[in-house]
Design an enzyme around this catalytic site. Structure first.
Site, PDB file in Angstrom:
ATOM      1  N   SER A  18       0.655  -1.270   0.052  1.00  0.00           N
ATOM      2  CA  SER A  18       0.018   0.005  -0.032  1.00  0.00           C
ATOM      3  C   SER A  18       0.578   1.227   0.000  1.00  0.00           C
ATOM      4  O   SER A  18       1.661   1.554  -0.754  1.00  0.00           O
ATOM      5  CB  SER A  18      -0.901  -0.195   1.122  1.00  0.00           C
ATOM      6  N   LEU A  19       0.837   2.200   0.964  1.00  0.00           N
ATOM      7  CA  LEU A  19       1.693   3.156   1.163  1.00  0.00           C
ATOM      8  C   LEU A  19       3.185   2.934   0.785  1.00  0.00           C
ATOM      9  O   LEU A  19       3.928   3.456   0.129  1.00  0.00           O
ATOM     10  CB  LEU A  19       1.494   3.967   2.367  1.00  0.00           C
TER      11      LEU A  19
END
Length: 240
Positions: free
Chosen positions: A75-76
Protein backbone atom coordinates in the site's frame (compact mmCIF):
# COMPACT_ATOMS: atom_id res chain seq x y z
CA UNK A 1 22.58 -13.58 1.19
CA UNK A 2 20.05 -11.06 -0.08
CA UNK A 3 18.72 -8.19 2.01
CA UNK A 4 14.98 -7.52 1.78
CA UNK A 5 14.03 -4.01 2.89
CA UNK A 6 10.32 -3.96 3.80
CA UNK A 7 8.32 -0.73 4.02
CA UNK A 8 5.08 -0.68 6.05
CA UNK A 9 1.57 0.36 5.05
CA UNK A 10 -0.32 3.32 6.52
CA UNK A 11 -0.47 3.30 10.29
CA UNK A 12 1.84 0.31 10.66
CA UNK A 13 5.26 -0.10 12.19
CA UNK A 14 8.10 -2.27 10.97
CA UNK A 15 6.91 -5.04 13.28
CA UNK A 16 4.30 -6.15 10.72
CA UNK A 17 7.14 -7.89 8.85
CA UNK A 18 8.83 -9.47 11.88
CA UNK A 19 7.32 -12.92 11.22
CA UNK A 20 8.82 -12.98 7.71
CA UNK A 21 12.22 -13.53 9.33
CA UNK A 22 10.99 -16.98 10.36
CA UNK A 23 9.09 -17.77 7.18
CA UNK A 24 11.65 -16.91 4.51
CA UNK A 25 14.80 -18.99 3.81
CA UNK A 26 18.02 -18.16 5.62
CA UNK A 27 19.56 -16.54 2.53
CA UNK A 28 16.95 -13.76 2.73
CA UNK A 29 17.92 -11.17 5.34
CA UNK A 30 14.59 -9.50 6.18
CA UNK A 31 15.12 -5.88 7.24
CA UNK A 32 11.86 -4.10 8.13
CA UNK A 33 12.27 -0.33 7.73
CA UNK A 34 10.87 1.68 10.62
CA UNK A 35 9.42 5.06 9.70
CA UNK A 36 9.69 8.15 11.94
CA UNK A 37 6.99 8.55 14.57
CA UNK A 38 6.29 4.87 15.27
CA UNK A 39 7.85 1.83 16.92
CA UNK A 40 11.40 2.46 18.14
CA UNK A 41 11.28 5.85 16.35
CA UNK A 42 8.16 6.99 18.19
CA UNK A 43 9.86 10.14 19.53
CA UNK A 44 10.64 11.42 16.02
CA UNK A 45 8.32 13.71 14.08
CA UNK A 46 5.83 12.15 11.70
CA UNK A 47 6.43 12.99 8.04
CA UNK A 48 3.91 14.22 5.45
CA UNK A 49 6.27 14.72 2.48
CA UNK A 50 6.73 11.34 0.83
CA UNK A 51 9.61 12.30 -1.44
CA UNK A 52 11.41 13.96 1.47
CA UNK A 53 10.84 10.86 3.59
CA UNK A 54 12.24 8.64 0.83
CA UNK A 55 15.36 10.79 0.63
CA UNK A 56 15.79 10.58 4.41
CA UNK A 57 15.46 6.79 4.34
CA UNK A 58 17.93 6.56 1.44
CA UNK A 59 20.53 8.24 3.61
CA UNK A 60 19.75 5.90 6.49
CA UNK A 61 19.92 2.62 4.56
CA UNK A 62 22.86 3.57 2.32
CA UNK A 63 25.37 1.91 4.65
CA UNK A 64 23.43 -1.37 4.54
CA UNK A 65 23.56 -1.92 0.78
CA UNK A 66 26.94 -3.63 0.66
CA UNK A 67 25.23 -6.80 -0.54
CA UNK A 68 22.40 -7.46 -3.06
CA UNK A 69 19.03 -6.21 -1.88
CA UNK A 70 15.38 -5.88 -2.89
CA UNK A 71 12.60 -3.50 -1.86
CA UNK A 72 9.09 -4.50 -0.76
CA UNK A 73 6.22 -2.23 0.19
CA UNK A 74 2.52 -2.77 0.82
CA UNK A 75 0.00 0.00 0.00
CA UNK A 76 1.68 3.26 1.10
CA UNK A 77 4.85 1.20 1.45
CA UNK A 78 4.78 0.32 -2.25
CA UNK A 79 4.76 3.97 -3.27
CA UNK A 80 7.48 4.74 -0.72
CA UNK A 81 9.60 1.84 -2.03
CA UNK A 82 9.35 3.34 -5.51
CA UNK A 83 10.49 6.78 -4.36
CA UNK A 84 13.22 5.16 -2.25
CA UNK A 85 14.53 3.37 -5.35
CA UNK A 86 14.75 6.71 -7.15
CA UNK A 87 16.41 8.40 -4.15
CA UNK A 88 19.01 5.62 -3.96
CA UNK A 89 19.71 5.92 -7.67
CA UNK A 90 20.14 9.68 -7.34
CA UNK A 91 22.79 9.04 -4.68
CA UNK A 92 24.65 6.68 -7.01
CA UNK A 93 23.95 3.64 -4.84
CA UNK A 94 23.50 0.06 -6.09
CA UNK A 95 20.28 -0.87 -7.89
CA UNK A 96 17.89 -3.25 -6.08
CA UNK A 97 17.56 -6.76 -7.47
CA UNK A 98 13.80 -6.16 -7.59
CA UNK A 99 11.10 -3.78 -6.42
CA UNK A 100 7.89 -5.38 -5.09
CA UNK A 101 4.78 -3.19 -4.93
CA UNK A 102 1.84 -4.77 -3.11
CA UNK A 103 -1.73 -3.36 -3.05
CA UNK A 104 -0.49 -0.06 -4.44
CA UNK A 105 -1.74 1.88 -7.44
CA UNK A 106 1.02 2.88 -9.86
CA UNK A 107 2.57 6.28 -9.05
CA UNK A 108 1.01 7.78 -12.18
CA UNK A 109 -2.50 6.54 -11.29
CA UNK A 110 -3.19 8.09 -7.92
CA UNK A 111 -5.95 10.61 -8.67
CA UNK A 112 -8.29 8.75 -6.32
CA UNK A 113 -5.99 9.65 -3.41
CA UNK A 114 -6.34 13.42 -3.90
CA UNK A 115 -9.12 13.56 -1.32
CA UNK A 116 -6.48 12.69 1.29
CA UNK A 117 -4.51 15.88 0.59
CA UNK A 118 -6.50 17.65 3.33
CA UNK A 119 -6.07 16.71 6.96
CA UNK A 120 -8.71 14.23 8.10
CA UNK A 121 -10.77 14.53 11.29
CA UNK A 122 -10.75 11.68 13.80
CA UNK A 123 -14.19 10.57 12.59
CA UNK A 124 -13.05 10.57 8.95
CA UNK A 125 -9.93 8.62 9.81
CA UNK A 126 -11.86 5.99 11.74
CA UNK A 127 -14.37 5.59 8.93
CA UNK A 128 -11.61 5.15 6.35
CA UNK A 129 -9.71 2.71 8.55
CA UNK A 130 -12.82 0.56 8.94
CA UNK A 131 -13.43 0.68 5.20
CA UNK A 132 -9.89 -0.40 4.36
CA UNK A 133 -9.90 -3.22 6.90
CA UNK A 134 -6.68 -4.48 8.42
CA UNK A 135 -7.12 -2.65 11.74
CA UNK A 136 -8.09 -4.98 14.60
CA UNK A 137 -11.39 -4.14 16.24
CA UNK A 138 -9.53 -3.97 19.56
CA UNK A 139 -7.84 -0.77 18.36
CA UNK A 140 -11.20 0.99 17.90
CA UNK A 141 -12.38 -0.22 21.30
CA UNK A 142 -9.27 0.97 23.16
CA UNK A 143 -9.28 4.76 23.63
CA UNK A 144 -5.58 4.94 24.47
CA UNK A 145 -4.54 2.78 21.52
CA UNK A 146 -6.73 4.82 19.20
CA UNK A 147 -5.18 8.03 20.53
CA UNK A 148 -1.74 6.74 19.54
CA UNK A 149 -2.86 5.34 16.19
CA UNK A 150 -4.81 8.26 14.74
CA UNK A 151 -1.90 10.75 14.42
CA UNK A 152 0.12 8.14 12.53
CA UNK A 153 -2.79 7.40 10.20
CA UNK A 154 -3.41 11.11 9.66
CA UNK A 155 0.21 11.71 8.65
CA UNK A 156 0.34 8.62 6.44
CA UNK A 157 -2.85 9.59 4.59
CA UNK A 158 -1.29 13.00 3.96
CA UNK A 159 1.79 11.24 2.56
CA UNK A 160 -0.53 9.56 0.05
CA UNK A 161 -2.77 12.53 -0.70
CA UNK A 162 -0.03 15.10 -1.18
CA UNK A 163 2.17 12.88 -3.32
CA UNK A 164 3.17 14.66 -6.52
CA UNK A 165 4.09 12.23 -9.30
CA UNK A 166 7.07 13.20 -11.44
CA UNK A 167 8.03 11.24 -14.52
CA UNK A 168 11.72 10.34 -14.50
CA UNK A 169 13.91 7.89 -16.41
CA UNK A 170 12.66 4.34 -15.85
CA UNK A 171 14.19 2.25 -13.09
CA UNK A 172 16.72 -0.39 -14.13
CA UNK A 173 15.33 -3.04 -11.76
CA UNK A 174 12.30 -5.24 -12.48
CA UNK A 175 9.03 -4.29 -10.79
CA UNK A 176 6.79 -7.09 -9.54
CA UNK A 177 3.28 -6.07 -8.49
CA UNK A 178 0.71 -7.90 -6.38
CA UNK A 179 -2.99 -7.06 -6.14
CA UNK A 180 -5.98 -8.39 -4.22
CA UNK A 181 -8.80 -9.88 -6.28
CA UNK A 182 -11.36 -8.30 -3.92
CA UNK A 183 -9.49 -5.00 -3.47
CA UNK A 184 -10.81 -1.71 -4.88
CA UNK A 185 -7.55 -1.03 -6.69
CA UNK A 186 -8.10 -1.68 -10.39
CA UNK A 187 -6.01 -4.00 -12.52
CA UNK A 188 -5.39 -1.03 -14.83
CA UNK A 189 -3.79 1.05 -12.07
CA UNK A 190 -1.67 -1.93 -11.03
CA UNK A 191 -0.62 -2.66 -14.61
CA UNK A 192 0.57 0.93 -15.04
CA UNK A 193 3.59 0.09 -12.87
CA UNK A 194 5.16 -1.41 -15.99
CA UNK A 195 5.75 2.12 -17.30
CA UNK A 196 8.22 2.75 -14.47
CA UNK A 197 10.80 0.09 -15.39
CA UNK A 198 12.92 -0.96 -18.34
CA UNK A 199 13.98 -4.23 -16.73
CA UNK A 200 10.87 -6.42 -16.61
CA UNK A 201 7.43 -6.44 -15.05
CA UNK A 202 4.94 -8.92 -13.63
CA UNK A 203 1.49 -8.69 -12.04
CA UNK A 204 -0.06 -11.36 -9.84
CA UNK A 205 -3.57 -11.18 -8.39
CA UNK A 206 -4.04 -12.92 -5.04
CA UNK A 207 -7.13 -13.97 -3.12
CA UNK A 208 -8.34 -11.37 -0.65
CA UNK A 209 -8.98 -7.66 -0.29
CA UNK A 210 -6.57 -4.83 0.43
CA UNK A 211 -4.84 -6.84 3.15
CA UNK A 212 -4.21 -10.03 1.19
CA UNK A 213 -0.75 -9.46 2.70
CA UNK A 214 -2.15 -11.36 5.68
CA UNK A 215 -4.77 -13.68 4.19
CA UNK A 216 -2.57 -14.85 1.28
CA UNK A 217 0.79 -14.41 2.96
CA UNK A 218 2.20 -17.85 2.08
CA UNK A 219 1.39 -17.41 -1.62
CA UNK A 220 2.78 -13.87 -1.62
CA UNK A 221 6.10 -14.99 -0.16
CA UNK A 222 6.25 -17.91 -2.58
CA UNK A 223 5.82 -15.58 -5.55
CA UNK A 224 8.39 -13.14 -4.21
CA UNK A 225 11.00 -15.87 -3.77
CA UNK A 226 10.44 -16.87 -7.38
CA UNK A 227 11.79 -13.47 -8.42
CA UNK A 228 14.81 -13.44 -6.10
CA UNK A 229 18.13 -15.24 -6.03
CA UNK A 230 20.92 -15.58 -3.45
CA UNK A 231 23.93 -13.33 -4.00
CA UNK A 232 26.14 -16.29 -4.92
CA UNK A 233 23.79 -17.39 -7.72
CA UNK A 234 24.60 -15.86 -11.12
CA UNK A 235 21.94 -14.04 -13.08
CA UNK A 236 20.45 -15.45 -16.27
CA UNK A 237 22.43 -12.86 -18.22
CA UNK A 238 25.67 -14.17 -16.73
CA UNK A 239 24.71 -17.73 -17.64
CA UNK A 240 23.89 -16.88 -21.25
Amino acid sequence: MLRLLCLPYSGASAMVYARWKRQLPVWVDVRPVELPGRGRRFAENLQTDLRGLADQLAGEVAAHLEQPYALFGHSLGGLLAFELAHALRQRGLPTPQALFASAASAPSCRDSHCELAEEQSDAQLIERMRRLGGTPEAVFADEEMLRLTLPVMRADFLLCGRYDYRRRPQLSCPIHVFGGKADRISVESLSAWQDETRAGFSLEMLDGGHFFLNSSEARLLELMLGHLRPSNQPSDAALA
